[in-house]
Design a protein around this motif. Structure first.
Motif, PDB file in Angstrom:
ATOM      1  N   ASP A 193      37.314 -22.932  30.951  1.00 44.20           N
ATOM      2  CA  ASP A 193      37.295 -22.744  29.496  1.00 44.20           C
ATOM      3  C   ASP A 193      37.745 -24.043  28.830  1.00 44.20           C
ATOM      4  N   PRO A 194      36.798 -24.846  28.292  1.00 44.74           N
ATOM      5  CA  PRO A 194      37.200 -26.136  27.734  1.00 44.74           C
ATOM      6  C   PRO A 194      37.912 -26.043  26.381  1.00 44.74           C
ATOM      7  N   GLU A 195      37.789 -24.900  25.713  1.00 50.09           N
ATOM      8  CA  GLU A 195      38.341 -24.786  24.357  1.00 50.09           C
ATOM      9  C   GLU A 195      39.695 -24.099  24.312  1.00 50.09           C
ATOM     10  N   GLY A 196      40.127 -23.436  25.390  1.00 47.09           N
ATOM     11  CA  GLY A 196      41.378 -22.685  25.354  1.00 47.09           C
ATOM     12  C   GLY A 196      42.594 -23.592  25.476  1.00 47.09           C
ATOM     13  N   PRO A 197      43.799 -22.988  25.461  1.00 44.13           N
ATOM     14  CA  PRO A 197      45.022 -23.781  25.645  1.00 44.13           C
ATOM     15  C   PRO A 197      45.129 -24.306  27.067  1.00 44.13           C
ATOM     16  N   PHE A 198      45.782 -25.443  27.242  1.00 43.73           N
ATOM     17  CA  PHE A 198      45.860 -26.146  28.525  1.00 43.73           C
ATOM     18  C   PHE A 198      46.475 -25.279  29.617  1.00 43.73           C
ATOM     19  N   GLN A 199      45.879 -25.372  30.829  1.00 44.70           N
ATOM     20  CA  GLN A 199      46.391 -24.647  31.998  1.00 44.70           C
ATOM     21  C   GLN A 199      45.935 -25.372  33.265  1.00 44.70           C
ATOM     22  N   LEU A 200      46.863 -25.593  34.211  1.00 41.94           N
ATOM     23  CA  LEU A 200      46.561 -26.303  35.460  1.00 41.94           C
ATOM     24  C   LEU A 200      47.419 -25.742  36.579  1.00 41.94           C
ATOM     25  N   LEU A 201      46.814 -25.527  37.754  1.00 39.65           N
ATOM     26  CA  LEU A 201      47.552 -25.102  38.946  1.00 39.65           C
ATOM     27  C   LEU A 201      47.839 -26.329  39.801  1.00 39.65           C
ATOM     28  N   VAL A 202      49.105 -26.554  40.137  1.00 36.53           N
ATOM     29  CA  VAL A 202      49.490 -27.707  40.961  1.00 36.53           C
ATOM     30  C   VAL A 202      49.113 -27.419  42.419  1.00 36.53           C
ATOM     31  N   SER A 203      48.149 -28.179  42.945  1.00 30.99           N
ATOM     32  CA  SER A 203      47.655 -27.944  44.304  1.00 30.99           C
ATOM     33  C   SER A 203      48.216 -28.915  45.323  1.00 30.99           C
ATOM     34  N   THR A 204      48.621 -30.084  44.880  1.00 28.10           N
ATOM     35  CA  THR A 204      49.199 -31.054  45.812  1.00 28.10           C
ATOM     36  C   THR A 204      50.118 -31.995  45.041  1.00 28.10           C
ATOM     37  N   LEU A 205      50.947 -32.717  45.765  1.00 27.61           N
ATOM     38  CA  LEU A 205      51.911 -33.628  45.158  1.00 27.61           C
ATOM     39  C   LEU A 205      51.729 -35.028  45.704  1.00 27.61           C
ATOM     40  N   ASP A 206      52.042 -35.996  44.858  1.00 31.16           N
ATOM     41  CA  ASP A 206      52.091 -37.383  45.290  1.00 31.16           C
ATOM     42  C   ASP A 206      53.382 -37.965  44.726  1.00 31.16           C
ATOM     43  N   TYR A 207      53.690 -39.198  45.106  1.00 28.92           N
ATOM     44  CA  TYR A 207      54.935 -39.802  44.631  1.00 28.92           C
ATOM     45  C   TYR A 207      54.705 -41.284  44.376  1.00 28.92           C
ATOM     46  N   SER A 208      55.283 -41.776  43.303  1.00 28.14           N
ATOM     47  CA  SER A 208      55.239 -43.192  42.971  1.00 28.14           C
ATOM     48  C   SER A 208      56.653 -43.662  42.654  1.00 28.14           C
ATOM     49  N   THR A 209      57.001 -44.850  43.125  1.00 31.50           N
ATOM     50  CA  THR A 209      58.340 -45.379  42.842  1.00 31.50           C
ATOM     51  C   THR A 209      58.502 -45.715  41.366  1.00 31.50           C
ATOM     52  N   TYR A 210      57.374 -45.823  40.644  1.00 31.55           N
ATOM     53  CA  TYR A 210      57.442 -46.189  39.222  1.00 31.55           C
ATOM     54  C   TYR A 210      57.546 -44.963  38.320  1.00 31.55           C
ATOM     55  N   VAL A 211      56.766 -43.927  38.601  1.00 34.24           N
ATOM     56  CA  VAL A 211      56.739 -42.769  37.694  1.00 34.24           C
ATOM     57  C   VAL A 211      57.279 -41.501  38.338  1.00 34.24           C
ATOM     58  N   GLY A 212      57.730 -41.578  39.592  1.00 31.11           N
ATOM     59  CA  GLY A 212      58.315 -40.412  40.242  1.00 31.11           C
ATOM     60  C   GLY A 212      57.261 -39.473  40.800  1.00 31.11           C
ATOM     61  N   ARG A 213      57.559 -38.182  40.768  1.00 34.89           N
ATOM     62  CA  ARG A 213      56.676 -37.191  41.371  1.00 34.89           C
ATOM     63  C   ARG A 213      55.417 -36.996  40.528  1.00 34.89           C
ATOM     64  N   ILE A 214      54.280 -36.874  41.193  1.00 34.94           N
ATOM     65  CA  ILE A 214      52.988 -36.740  40.520  1.00 34.94           C
ATOM     66  C   ILE A 214      52.353 -35.420  40.956  1.00 34.94           C
ATOM     67  N   ALA A 215      51.948 -34.594  39.984  1.00 40.68           N
ATOM     68  CA  ALA A 215      51.297 -33.306  40.257  1.00 40.68           C
ATOM     69  C   ALA A 215      49.790 -33.483  40.194  1.00 40.68           C
ATOM     70  N   VAL A 216      49.081 -32.969  41.207  1.00 41.52           N
ATOM     71  CA  VAL A 216      47.622 -33.074  41.258  1.00 41.52           C
ATOM     72  C   VAL A 216      47.027 -31.669  41.242  1.00 41.52           C
TER      73      VAL A 216
END
Length: 613
Positions: free
Chosen positions: A198-221
């Motif tokens: 649904d491109p018009e509805g309110p934002f929603q995302l399921l976190v399926s995997t994680l990554d990490y960067s020393t600059y920005v910390g934990r990254i949700a994918v």
């Protein structure tokens, strides 16, 4: 630009990552003169060494006006946790099957997961240029697999392509070779639907995997299921739980999106905004975990979490307390080992860690020996020292009593060695459920239903019996009734009875009745396992014994010492080899085997108590 989200799934070594390499080249990801190594998606050092994919990875290519998001998945069932969670991000799967081997146990595992989620398959029969290819038979075997897994009519109507991933071509006709992978790209675009979002509805995302960067910390994918998100937007991170509306807004964590990335080729691309259907990476969400839902703060709607099959094996991780503890590792304390194990849970959803009543000991549950050894090897390379016990199968109470995990084992051996394999699998409580010759190759494929315990220690014996020509694959099949006691290791070990340095003279006198694990100059300590005995009993030996100096000079007394090379101890071999009263000492400098009780006299007393008890 339209979007297609796909995963590429296959059994180990069926050519999945090599095919992705060619897709990159033909989609223009690399410059014409760019130097590119093989299997570029296998970026982890352990993946390069072992030639297998361990971690699921995101990438994307553009073909025409369509962006194809691709997830490269592990082929080994021990990393099924990686497969199960990323399949929630895609709308279809490209199932890669070797034209000679056909569907294997892990093919069945990943295909079952995909079909259960209702994903459409596209079958690519790879390596059709192999001299032993069985293209038409493999086509029928894949359809049989789909029917066994109760695929619906739309899934059974999957298109078939025939390809050589190494040479970079795919065709609709098994007999006609083409010049490129255009047929694959076009079939992906035509066969798979665009993301149902649904491109018009309110934002929603399921976190399926994680990554990490020393600059920005934990990254949700994850894939955006609804709406759009921009850098600077305020989002809510909902705790794990049932799908649906979350009424208590105080349970959510709130944060701002600091960075937003999409994927293109091997790179993460900085973007300011992304919309529903695209696979993105978000930075700035503290406390993010796999399975959590990120939503618009005004609409706290939680998505169904990620279900992962339960572990089947466990081992004990213990702080290293051997006489050589701390000599090569940077992280050796209980707190450091504990923190590292619990940190692994953030990304490794199939893993479980429990603290025990025993001091300095943690029980780690995993999906298989390979799943656990990759964790051990990773920690070892990071500078951790620890000790590991023998693996144990997890049991549970069923309706008919105690149950244990059973494996489906597929063995491919030269036909004249079939009898040897069947003879060895019998005492391991294995039941043969299938046997068929593999065309004109002179090999036979056997299928067994065997308790997971029955395969402990068998791989090295299997390679010896088949002179290295056999192939053994196995994957979790089901929970079944407890099979009763199984015979353990048939040979005893040589145990050092004092601390010192191994000497060639002592090893030469011992090698006639044993297989040695140490070479001259290796440091040893009391209770350390230095070899495998030819007899069933353990034997305490002195590997530091030097030749007595005399003034006699004869040919026989001064003969040259010729030593056989010691057996190389790997983590997989060590886990299969040790018994319940032994441990593996894992350090950055290498691995040693040892007895739990180092002192000879205390070990004998403990043995008597076990016999009397």
């Amino acid at each position: 630009m339209s979007i297609r989200n796909i995963a590429i799934i296959a059994h180990v070594d069926h050519g999945k990552t090599t095919l992705v390499d060619q897709m990159f080249r033909q989609a223009g990801v690399f410059r014409e003169n760019q130097a590119v190594e093989e299997r570029v998606m296998d970026s982890n050092p352990l993946e390069k060494e072992r030639g297998i994919t361990i971690l699921a990875k995101n990438t994307a290519v553009t073909w025409g006006d369509t962006k194809i998001n691709i997830v490269d998945t592990p082929g080994h069932a021990d990393f099924g946790g990686e497969v199960e969670r990323i399949l929630r991000m895609v709308d279809g799967v490209v199932l890669l099957v070797d034209a000679a081997e056909g569907p294997m146990p892990q093919t069945r595992f990943v295909t079952r997961k995909a079909l259960e989620l209702g994903l459409l398959p596209l079958v690519v029969v790879n390596k059709v240029d192999r001299p032993d290819a069985r293209v038409h038979e493999v086509h029928d075997e894949v359809l049989e697999l789909f029917m066994d897994l109760e695929a619906d009519d739309e899934q059974l109507d999957a298109p078939f392509l025939y390809a050589s991933g190494r040479d970079g071509w795919a065709s609709h006709d098994a007999e006609a070779q083409t010049d490129d992978l255009a047929a694959l790209f076009e079939t992906i675009i035509d066969h798979f639907p665009a993301p149902d979002v649904d491109p018009e509805g309110p934002f929603q995302l399921l976190v399926s995997t994680l990554d990490y960067s020393t600059y920005v910390g934990r990254i949700a994918v994850g894939r955006i299921e609804r709406g759009r998100v921009s850098v600077g937007d305020r989002v809510a991170l909902l705790p794990l739980g049932e799908a649906g509306r979350v009424e208590d807004s105080t349970t959510a964590d709130y944060a701002r999106v600091m960075k937003l990335y999409t994927f293109q080729g091997l790179d993460r691309i900085d973007v300011q905004e992304a919309s529903a259907g695209d696979i993105v990476a978000l930075a700035g969400l503290e406390g993010v975990e796999i399975g959590k839902t990120a939503t618009d703060p005004e609409h706290l709607d939680r998505l169904r979490g990620i279900a992962v099959e339960e572990p089947t094996l466990s081992v004990d991780f213990t702080v290293n307390n051997s006489p050589f503890a701390g000599q090569s590792g940077k992280f050796v304390t209980t707190r450091q080992v504990r923190d590292r194990l619990f940190k692994e849970l953030e990304r490794n959803v199939a893993l479980r860690v429990e603290e025990t009543d025993q001091p300095d000991t943690f029980t780690v549950h995993g999906r298989g020996e390979l799943h656990l050894t990759i964790l051990m090897e990773t920690m070892r390379r990071e500078g951790y020292e620890f000790q590991v016990s023998r693996p144990r199968v997890l049991t549970r109470q069923g309706e008919d009593g105690l149950q244990e995990p059973y494996e489906e084992a597929v063995v491919e051996v030269p036909s004249d060695m079939v009898g040897t394999v069947i003879e060895k699998m019998g005492p391991r409580k294995a039941e043969m459920v299938g046997m068929k010759p593999m065309g004109d190759s002179g090999t036979t494929r056997l299928r067994f239903h065997v308790p997971a315990r029955g395969l402990f220690g068998y791989r090295s014996e299997f390679l010896t019996d088949t002179r290295g020509e056999g192939i053994l694959h196995h994957t979790f099949s089901e929970w079944g009734p407890w099979a009763g006691p199984l015979r353990g290791r048939s040979r005893g070990v040589l145990v050092a009875d004092r601390q010192g340095v191994a000497v060639g003279f002592a090893l030469f006198n011992l090698q006639e009745r044993s297989t040695m694990f140490v070479r001259p100059g290796d440091p040893v300590y009391t209770g350390m396992i230095v070899g495998e005995n030819v007899r069933q009993d353990d034997m305490d030996v002195n590997v530091t014994k030097e030749k007595k100096l005399t003034n006699m000079r004869t040919t026989s007394s001064d003969e040259n010492i010729k030593l056989e090379p010691p057996r190389q101890i790997t983590l997989e071999l060590a886990l299969e080899f040790i018994e319940d009263d032994e441990l593996i000492e894992v350090t950055p400098g290498g691995m040693r085997l040892r007895k739990r009780i180092l002192d000879v006299n205390q070990r004998r007393k403990a043995g008597k108590r076990r016999v009397q008890g």
